[in-house]
Motif scaffolding. Structure first.
Motif, mmCIF file in Angstrom:
data_model
loop_
_atom_site.group_PDB
_atom_site.id
_atom_site.type_symbol
_atom_site.label_atom_id
_atom_site.label_comp_id
_atom_site.label_asym_id
_atom_site.label_seq_id
_atom_site.Cartn_x
_atom_site.Cartn_y
_atom_site.Cartn_z
ATOM 1 N N ASN A 60 41.539 34.677 53.121
ATOM 2 C CA ASN A 60 41.130 35.815 52.295
ATOM 3 C C ASN A 60 39.958 35.490 51.367
ATOM 4 O OD1 ASN A 60 42.431 34.207 50.499
ATOM 5 N ND2 ASN A 60 44.067 35.657 50.011
ATOM 6 N N ARG A 61 39.442 34.246 51.443
ATOM 7 C CA ARG A 61 38.244 33.938 50.672
ATOM 8 C C ARG A 61 36.979 34.059 51.520
ATOM 9 N NH1 ARG A 61 39.542 34.480 45.798
ATOM 10 N NH2 ARG A 61 37.643 33.395 45.191
ATOM 11 N N GLN B 2 33.918 35.523 53.272
ATOM 12 C CA GLN B 2 33.109 36.694 52.949
ATOM 13 C C GLN B 2 32.222 37.149 54.096
ATOM 14 O OE1 GLN B 2 33.312 38.088 49.681
ATOM 15 N NE2 GLN B 2 35.042 36.691 49.601
ATOM 16 N N ALA C 229 33.940 32.582 49.113
ATOM 17 C CA ALA C 229 33.702 32.804 47.689
ATOM 18 C C ALA C 229 34.538 31.866 46.858
ATOM 19 C CB ALA C 229 34.055 34.240 47.329
ATOM 20 N N TYR D 191 33.894 45.975 53.290
ATOM 21 C CA TYR D 191 34.605 45.794 52.021
ATOM 22 C C TYR D 191 34.335 44.441 51.390
ATOM 23 C CZ TYR D 191 37.946 43.520 55.130
ATOM 24 O OH TYR D 191 38.528 42.709 56.064
ATOM 25 N N ARG D 192 33.502 43.633 52.001
ATOM 26 C CA ARG D 192 33.107 42.362 51.395
ATOM 27 C C ARG D 192 31.705 42.402 50.805
ATOM 28 N NH1 ARG D 192 37.506 39.555 50.264
ATOM 29 N NH2 ARG D 192 38.610 38.756 52.057
ATOM 30 N N THR D 193 30.983 43.486 51.030
ATOM 31 C CA THR D 193 29.614 43.515 50.517
ATOM 32 C C THR D 193 29.639 43.753 49.013
ATOM 33 O OG1 THR D 193 29.521 45.821 51.101
ATOM 34 C CG2 THR D 193 28.451 44.304 52.586
ATOM 35 N N GLN D 194 28.818 42.998 48.303
ATOM 36 C CA GLN D 194 28.752 43.124 46.853
ATOM 37 C C GLN D 194 27.700 44.155 46.458
ATOM 38 O OE1 GLN D 194 30.779 41.466 44.812
ATOM 39 N NE2 GLN D 194 31.752 40.306 46.430
ATOM 40 N N ALA D 195 26.658 44.250 47.245
ATOM 41 C CA ALA D 195 25.613 45.220 46.949
ATOM 42 C C ALA D 195 24.746 45.397 48.185
ATOM 43 C CB ALA D 195 24.761 44.761 45.776
ATOM 44 N N TYR E 58 24.202 41.968 50.209
ATOM 45 C CA TYR E 58 24.610 40.791 49.435
ATOM 46 C C TYR E 58 26.096 40.542 49.609
ATOM 47 C CZ TYR E 58 20.152 41.120 47.019
ATOM 48 O OH TYR E 58 18.815 41.155 46.721
ATOM 49 N N VAL E 59 26.468 39.289 49.843
ATOM 50 C CA VAL E 59 27.886 38.925 49.829
ATOM 51 C C VAL E 59 28.082 37.797 48.832
ATOM 52 C CG1 VAL E 59 28.346 39.602 52.207
ATOM 53 C CG2 VAL E 59 27.636 37.268 51.714
ATOM 54 N N ALA E 60 29.332 37.630 48.395
ATOM 55 C CA ALA E 60 29.635 36.532 47.487
ATOM 56 C C ALA E 60 29.713 35.255 48.301
ATOM 57 C CB ALA E 60 30.958 36.784 46.776
ATOM 58 N N PRO F 60 34.633 52.547 51.309
ATOM 59 C CA PRO F 60 35.212 51.482 52.125
ATOM 60 C C PRO F 60 36.717 51.672 52.239
ATOM 61 C CG PRO F 60 33.865 50.599 50.338
ATOM 62 C CD PRO F 60 34.043 52.052 50.086
ATOM 63 N N SER F 61 37.252 51.363 53.385
ATOM 64 C CA SER F 61 38.664 51.617 53.608
ATOM 65 C C SER F 61 39.513 50.546 52.946
ATOM 66 C CB SER F 61 38.936 51.622 55.097
ATOM 67 O OG SER F 61 38.462 50.421 55.639
ATOM 68 N N SER G 109 41.389 43.905 49.579
ATOM 69 C CA SER G 109 40.940 43.121 50.727
ATOM 70 C C SER G 109 42.095 42.396 51.376
ATOM 71 C CB SER G 109 39.894 42.112 50.278
ATOM 72 O OG SER G 109 40.434 41.298 49.276
#
Lengths: 497, 161
Positions: free
Chosen positions: A272-273, A275, A298, A418-422, A442-444, A473-474, A478
């Motif tokens: 789950n970490r 990204q 991340a 659902y992992r995108t930061q921006a 951008y992703v973390a 995002p669904s 996460s």
């Protein structure tokens, strides 16, 4: 382990070595400055310094204690300044067990513990026995699981499957290693210093004796060949050492990656970490149908620029089977209905490469004899630009966006929405005229983020993906998303014309 | 794609930015000043004309930048915040449109330098695990409201990363 414990006394040595490694540049500068006629004096200095460091190491070993109690790892350390570091086990994200050269000599390991979050802390216990390390790890994991969920899975630590890199693949990986660039600059720098060891005359005489009728052109060509050969050798060796005996263990909740010849490194990456996943097709590997896999995760670590090699060499056609097994979530076709930059973008790709190559050519032209041939570099540069244009593309599937682009290697990033930061759209005046836009996601990753971009997309295409990113995002969390996988309960509309 | 985000920055932003740009330009003007001093008091070898040309062109450029850049920047800037996303548009030459899902926001804060304070303005800074974004020069009350709004939406959609 309620009593505070000390490390194995070998920790004193590793501590002393760490101090030397950390101050290597200062020490080297001092050595150079102190050099000269007073060699004996210098020797005293060095011996004194070494004795001092070992005493320092001894004291720091004596002061360093650790214990696990009340679900916390408590470390007390410090020679001059006492430090107490308490890590609660449910905040601990990563427990890495590794063994450096010193640890291996004594059959010991080092344990590194990292927590998540923006205020991430790391603790390192640098020498303890393998059994001790495993016991510590078990205790921390158990304490963490208890506070997280009451009935922790007993089999959580059992590997479901293990993938390892074969000898043949290792050799291929080393031969075609992309580390050439780094090695090249090191060797290049070393080569420019060579005239301090060997005078020009000696060099010329050596070449004249061995290669009759040589000209300065031969010298230039010879230098280039030598630099290339040595850097290839270095990159071969470093890859071999880094990826020796590479293994990925797939467990219930995490991946365990272990690798390395001299220094055995173990990395734990909870699913789950993760990204994003990158498929990298290096310039030298692509023709043979090989790629490598890199994951961005991340919340931990300064190592390796925050990305971790998931698998160093894999056949393109074995990729999907591997991903299906290891990261089923990321098992999407990486090639398919791509939106690519329109043909009017080609000139921007070519021009960009030209601007980058031009300074190099001009410098080579002005400093090297026969430097005029440096203009020949323009041909591979333009070919690369064309290939960059061909390889750029963006695609979406369910909740996943797939961006591909090439700098030297072709990189295909697989990112969950659902992992995108921006997300970002950019347009400079030249692009406005051609109605083009850059699209960036951008992703973390590690402490900073990481971005993936496709340049010069058609304005309308870019807008489609922008809208797609905007759609809610669904899944609320996460973690739930991970469990649901791709059951399509909240399937996203895929942009289509 | 929908049109630009609908909220504009505070109208006083242009004035505040003019002052901060002016300060920066004055700082740049210290370069020719040093050259002048070097010329008069030191053993200057530079021609007076070179220094004069440099000074004049810097003054002209500064004037143009102070006059136009804050204006253009203000005209480009717009933002919009709803319960799902933060939508920003900015840029002077390069126009950037940024989308931040509210869920991803880790923290929001407002900050205010002396110039902004004298105009009653504040910046809002939005951080995610990967990026930092800034909505500059909002009225103080608006800035506070925006900050609270984002933080409320982010709390509603709480997540681990």
């Amino acid at each position: 382990m309620s009593e505070p414990q000390r490390q194995h006394p070998v920790a004193a040595i590793t501590k002393a070595l760490d101090v030397i490694r950390g101050n290597l540049i200062t020490i080297l500068i001092l050595l150079f400055l102190g050099g000269g006629d007073e060699d004996v004096f210098l020797l005293y200095w060095i011996v004194g310094l070494i004795v001092f460091l070992f005493i320092w190491g001894g004291i720091s070993w004596y002061r360093f204690t650790y214990q696990v109690s009340e679900g916390e790892l408590r470390i007390e350390q410090g020679v001059l300044i006492r430090k107490k570091l308490y890590l609660t086990s449910d905040r601990i994200q990563v427990i890495d067990i590794s063994a450096g050269v010193v640890q291996r000599l004594f059959g010991l390991v080092a344990v590194e513990i990292k927590t998540a979050g923006s205020s991430s802390k790391a603790a390192k216990i640098s020498a303890l026995t393998r059994e001790e390390a495993d016991r510590l790890k078990d205790m921390l994991r158990r304490a963490g699981d208890e506070s997280r969920e009451a009935g922790a899975d007993e089999h959580a630590d059992q590997p479901r499957e293990i993938y390892s890199l074969g000898q043949r693949e290792l050799l291929i990986a080393a031969t075609t290693s992309g580390r050439m660039g780094v090695a090249l600059s090191v060797v290049g720098a070393a080569f420019s210093q060579i005239d301090q060891l060997v005078s020009d005359e000696q060099l010329y005489r050596f070449i004249e004796n061995n290669i009759p009728r040589s000209t300065s052109a031969t010298l230039v060509v010879l230098s280039i060949i030598t630099i290339l050969a040595v850097s290839w050798g270095l990159s071969f060796l470093s890859t071999l050492i880094a990826y020796y005996d590479f293994e990925v263990e797939i467990r219930e909740k995490e991946l365990l990656i272990s690798r390395g010849l001299l220094e055995r490194t173990q990395l734990t990456i909870p699913f789950n970490r993760i990204q994003a996943v990158q498929v990298k097709e290096e310039l030298m590997r692509q023709p043979f149908g090989y790629a490598s896999l890199v994951i961005e995760s991340a919340g931990y670590g300064e190592d390796k620029g925050n990305s971790t090699t998931l698998f160093p060499l894999i056949k393109r056609n074995a990729l999907y089977t591997f991903l299906k097994d290891v990261l089923p979530e990321y098992n999407v076709a990486i090639e398919g209905e791509n939106r690519q930059p329109p043909s009017r973008a080609l000139r921007r790709y070519l021009l960009r490469m030209t601007w980058w190559t031009l300074p190099v050519i001009l410098i080579l032209w002005s400093i090297l004899p026969y430097g005029i041939y440096a203009w020949g570099l323009l041909i591979p540069a333009l070919l690369l630009g064309y290939q960059q244009y061909r390889d750029a593309g963006i695609r979406s599937e369910d909740h996943t966006v797939i961006l591909s682009a090439r700098l030297l290697s072709k990189t295909t990033a697989i990112i969950k929405k659902y992992r995108t930061q921006a997300a970002e759209l950019k347009e400079n005046p030249f692009q406005s005229r051609l109605e083009l836009k850059d699209f960036t996601v951008y992703v973390a990753s590690g402490n900073q983020g990481r971005s993936f971009a496709v340049r010069d997309l058609d304005r309308a295409d870019a807008a489609i993906y922008w809208e797609w990113m905007r759609q809610e995002p669904s899944g609320p969390s996460s973690d739930e998303e991970l469990e649901n996988g791709k059951d399509g309960a909240a399937a996203m509309p895929v942009p289509e014309d | 794609m929908r049109t630009s985000p609908k909220n504009k920055l505070s109208a006083s932003a242009v004035k505040a930015w003019r002052i901060s740009t002016l300060l920066f330009m004055l700082f740049l003007l210290s370069i020719p000043l040093f050259l002048w001093m070097y010329h008069y008091f030191g053993a200057g070898t530079l021609s007076v004309w070179v220094i004069l040309a440099l000074t004049i062109s810097l003054v002209i450029i500064s004037g143009l930048v102070v006059l136009f850049v804050p204006e253009i920047r203000w005209r480009r800037w717009s933002y919009q915040i709803d319960e799902h996303e933060i939508d920003l548009q900015s840029g002077i030459l390069i126009v950037t449109r940024t989308l931040v899902p509210v869920k991803r926001v880790q923290h929001v804060d407002t900050r205010q330098g002396p110039i902004l304070r004298s105009y009653g303005l504040a910046d809002v800074t939005i951080s995610t695990a990967a990026t930092t974004h800034r909505i500059p020069a909002l009225e103080e009350e608006t800035a506070d409201a925006v900050r609270d709004r984002i933080s409320k939406f982010a709390r509603l959609a709480k997540e681990d990363v």
